[in-house]
Design a protein around this motif. Structure first.
Motif, PDB file in Angstrom:
ATOM      1  N   GLN A  72       5.623 109.841  53.592  1.00 40.09           N
ATOM      2  CA  GLN A  72       6.987 109.640  53.331  1.00 40.09           C
ATOM      3  C   GLN A  72       7.732 110.973  53.061  1.00 40.09           C
ATOM      4  OE1 GLN A  72       6.363 107.805  49.134  1.00 40.09           O
ATOM      5  NE2 GLN A  72       7.551 106.616  50.598  1.00 40.09           N
ATOM      6  N   PRO A  73       9.107 111.200  53.192  1.00 35.66           N
ATOM      7  CA  PRO A  73       9.762 112.335  52.836  1.00 35.66           C
ATOM      8  C   PRO A  73       9.881 112.516  51.392  1.00 35.66           C
ATOM      9  CG  PRO A  73      11.119 111.129  54.447  1.00 35.66           C
ATOM     10  CD  PRO A  73       9.758 110.065  53.867  1.00 35.66           C
ATOM     11  N   SER A  78      20.793 111.638  43.944  1.00 25.63           N
ATOM     12  CA  SER A  78      21.520 110.676  43.880  1.00 25.63           C
ATOM     13  C   SER A  78      22.677 110.907  45.093  1.00 25.63           C
ATOM     14  CB  SER A  78      22.174 110.526  42.478  1.00 25.63           C
ATOM     15  OG  SER A  78      22.781 112.079  42.174  1.00 25.63           O
ATOM     16  N   ARG A  79      23.108 111.964  45.326  1.00 24.44           N
ATOM     17  CA  ARG A  79      24.241 112.277  46.488  1.00 24.44           C
ATOM     18  C   ARG A  79      23.484 111.688  47.661  1.00 24.44           C
ATOM     19  NH1 ARG A  79      24.426 115.858  50.377  1.00 24.44           N
ATOM     20  NH2 ARG A  79      22.814 117.066  49.436  1.00 24.44           N
ATOM     21  N   GLN A  80      22.460 111.844  48.222  1.00 24.54           N
ATOM     22  CA  GLN A  80      21.819 111.317  49.343  1.00 24.54           C
ATOM     23  C   GLN A  80      21.713 109.885  49.183  1.00 24.54           C
ATOM     24  OE1 GLN A  80      18.913 114.242  50.972  1.00 24.54           O
ATOM     25  NE2 GLN A  80      20.571 114.238  52.662  1.00 24.54           N
ATOM     26  N   VAL A  81      21.252 109.428  48.062  1.00 15.59           N
ATOM     27  CA  VAL A  81      21.213 108.060  47.957  1.00 15.59           C
ATOM     28  C   VAL A  81      22.373 107.174  48.093  1.00 15.59           C
ATOM     29  CG1 VAL A  81      20.770 106.042  46.204  1.00 15.59           C
ATOM     30  CG2 VAL A  81      19.057 108.162  46.075  1.00 15.59           C
ATOM     31  N   PHE A  82      23.374 107.611  47.758  1.00 13.32           N
ATOM     32  CA  PHE A  82      24.487 107.033  48.026  1.00 13.32           C
ATOM     33  C   PHE A  82      25.003 107.133  49.452  1.00 13.32           C
ATOM     34  CE2 PHE A  82      29.333 107.682  49.003  1.00 13.32           C
ATOM     35  CZ  PHE A  82      29.692 106.373  48.395  1.00 13.32           C
ATOM     36  N   ILE A  83      24.578 108.154  50.204  1.00 12.78           N
ATOM     37  CA  ILE A  83      24.980 108.167  51.695  1.00 12.78           C
ATOM     38  C   ILE A  83      24.162 107.447  52.497  1.00 12.78           C
ATOM     39  CG2 ILE A  83      24.986 109.924  53.785  1.00 12.78           C
ATOM     40  CD1 ILE A  83      25.761 112.022  51.487  1.00 12.78           C
ATOM     41  N   PRO A 114      15.256 103.822  43.848  1.00 13.36           N
ATOM     42  CA  PRO A 114      16.163 104.243  44.887  1.00 13.36           C
ATOM     43  C   PRO A 114      15.821 105.946  44.780  1.00 13.36           C
ATOM     44  CG  PRO A 114      17.140 103.008  43.199  1.00 13.36           C
ATOM     45  CD  PRO A 114      15.660 103.213  42.799  1.00 13.36           C
ATOM     46  N   GLY A 115      15.677 106.366  46.326  1.00 13.89           N
ATOM     47  CA  GLY A 115      15.734 107.899  46.718  1.00 13.89           C
ATOM     48  C   GLY A 115      14.334 107.753  47.086  1.00 13.89           C
ATOM     49  N   THR A 116      13.332 106.815  47.053  1.00 11.78           N
ATOM     50  CA  THR A 116      12.113 107.190  47.572  1.00 11.78           C
ATOM     51  C   THR A 116      11.990 106.106  48.772  1.00 11.78           C
ATOM     52  OG1 THR A 116      11.000 107.557  45.581  1.00 11.78           O
ATOM     53  CG2 THR A 116       9.607 106.846  47.235  1.00 11.78           C
ATOM     54  N   ILE A 117      12.248 106.741  50.097  1.00 11.85           N
ATOM     55  CA  ILE A 117      12.183 105.847  51.342  1.00 11.85           C
ATOM     56  C   ILE A 117      10.863 105.084  51.589  1.00 11.85           C
ATOM     57  CG2 ILE A 117      12.321 106.237  53.833  1.00 11.85           C
ATOM     58  CD1 ILE A 117      14.147 108.605  53.308  1.00 11.85           C
ATOM     59  N   ARG A 118      11.183 103.573  51.984  1.00 13.53           N
ATOM     60  CA  ARG A 118      10.071 102.924  52.277  1.00 13.53           C
ATOM     61  C   ARG A 118       9.177 103.240  53.318  1.00 13.53           C
ATOM     62  NH1 ARG A 118      10.370  98.683  54.500  1.00 13.53           N
ATOM     63  NH2 ARG A 118      12.515  98.539  55.266  1.00 13.53           N
ATOM     64  N   MET A 119       7.904 103.202  53.297  1.00 10.00           N
ATOM     65  CA  MET A 119       6.932 103.316  54.541  1.00 10.00           C
ATOM     66  C   MET A 119       6.871 102.001  55.332  1.00 10.00           C
ATOM     67  SD  MET A 119       4.342 106.014  52.585  1.00 10.00           S
ATOM     68  CE  MET A 119       3.375 105.838  54.057  1.00 10.00           C
ATOM     69  N   GLU A 120       6.520 102.115  56.511  1.00  6.98           N
ATOM     70  CA  GLU A 120       6.179 101.287  57.434  1.00  6.98           C
ATOM     71  C   GLU A 120       4.739 101.517  58.230  1.00  6.98           C
ATOM     72  OE1 GLU A 120       9.236  99.960  59.858  1.00  6.98           O
ATOM     73  OE2 GLU A 120      10.261  98.829  58.489  1.00  6.98           O
ATOM     74  N   HIS A 121       3.701 100.902  58.152  1.00  9.21           N
ATOM     75  CA  HIS A 121       2.576 101.142  58.929  1.00  9.21           C
ATOM     76  C   HIS A 121       2.112 102.662  58.677  1.00  9.21           C
ATOM     77  CE1 HIS A 121       3.388  97.696  61.077  1.00  9.21           C
ATOM     78  NE2 HIS A 121       4.342  98.011  61.312  1.00  9.21           N
ATOM     79  N   GLY A 122       2.205 103.268  57.223  1.00  7.37           N
ATOM     80  CA  GLY A 122       1.631 104.491  56.995  1.00  7.37           C
ATOM     81  C   GLY A 122       2.687 105.584  57.417  1.00  7.37           C
ATOM     82  N   ASN A 123       4.021 105.213  57.899  1.00  2.00           N
ATOM     83  CA  ASN A 123       4.874 106.272  57.984  1.00  2.00           C
ATOM     84  C   ASN A 123       6.052 105.913  57.578  1.00  2.00           C
ATOM     85  OD1 ASN A 123       2.826 107.498  60.119  1.00  2.00           O
ATOM     86  ND2 ASN A 123       3.567 106.110  61.539  1.00  2.00           N
ATOM     87  N   CYS A 124       6.963 107.228  57.177  1.00  2.92           N
ATOM     88  CA  CYS A 124       8.347 106.787  57.076  1.00  2.92           C
ATOM     89  C   CYS A 124       8.967 105.759  57.821  1.00  2.92           C
ATOM     90  CB  CYS A 124       8.912 108.278  56.915  1.00  2.92           C
ATOM     91  SG  CYS A 124      10.746 108.022  56.701  1.00  2.92           S
TER      92      CYS A 124
END
Length: 256
Positions: A72-73, A78-83, A114-124
């Motif tokens: 994952q990235p 926080s600025r990008q969390v909001f966006i 918040p800020g940590t993007i979920r993963m699906e099947h081992g990928n972002c």
């Protein structure tokens, strides 16, 4: 062990380790005379002029997986969390799979924090197939909706091969090389595994078709990120580009 000194990767809440800080400090001391001060920035001209070829659409043709796979990235600020939260419903609706759209909206974008993007099947989760090609769903959405991708896409996903590091001496503007990999957010994987980061490896890869990561397509690192480069640096961008261009001309004169 984490460091409490004024060292951090710009654009993410993920911290540098004490080892990365140590190697960064050593690098700054060792290359002090070669770094150019431009306002609040320390310009690592040698690294920024290192050659890369971001032939990204052909990456899967020559490598087992791309840099967008298997993780994952870096966390976003926080600025990008909001966006991202604001745009997430529209990005989800833009998928061609209606069931996946519903799943995304039900589960949300974040993995616990918040800020940590979920993963699906081992990928972002945003690494998706569209029209037979795999890539970033955020980037695809921005392009098709004619939105500016720079504030929307996770910062670190746009930054490679550059790196932007807060140090005690200012903000180090550099790129991943053999000399910086010990403290770069990119580590050594790109240098060791991907042709985009190694012209020398590409030159000896005689099994590849010439048009894949073509040898004559390698350019200075900073040139691959000019829109982001200018977006980030604002009024300092022209000055820094002039410094880098002068270094290129000096090098050409020396070689000539």
């Amino acid at each position: 062990m984490r460091s409490e000194r004024n060292y951090s990767f710009i654009g993410t809440t993920d911290p540098m380790t004490s080892s990365e800080v140590y190697h960064c400090e050593k690098y700054l001391k060792r290359n002090k005379r070669e770094l150019v001060q431009a306002g609040k920035y320390l310009i690592d001209t040698a690294a920024l002029l290192s050659l890369f070829h971001l032939d990204c659409w052909n990456c899967r043709r020559v490598h087992r997986e791309t840099c967008c796979e298997g993780g994952q990235p870096y966390a976003v600020e926080s600025r990008q969390v909001f966006i991202l939260e604001r745009e997430f419903p529209a990005i989800s609706a833009h998928l061609t799979d209606r069931q996946k759209t519903k799943k995304w909206l039900d589960q949300g974008v974040w993995d616990k924090t918040p800020g940590t993007i979920r993963m699906e099947h081992g990928n972002c989760m945003f690494y998706q197939e569209r029209d037979g090609r795999y890539g970033c769903a955020i980037h695809a959405y921005a392009e098709q909706m004619e939105q500016d991708v720079l504030p929307l896409k996770p910062f670190s996903c746009q930054l490679y091969p550059l790196d932007l590091i807060q140090t005690d001496l200012g903000i180090l503007l550099t790129a991943v090389t053999n000399e910086t990999s010990s403290f770069s957010r990119w580590g050594t994987d790109y240098l060791e595994q991907f042709y985009c980061a190694s012209l020398d490896r590409r030159k000896v890869a005689t099994h590849l078709d010439a048009h894949l990561f073509a040898v004559d397509g390698y350019r200075p690192a900073y040139e691959w990120n000019l829109p982001l480069f200018r977006y980030l640096l604002g009024d300092e961008a022209k000055r820094i580009e002039s410094i880098l261009q002068e270094k290129i001309e000096q090098s050409a004169t020396t070689i000539g």
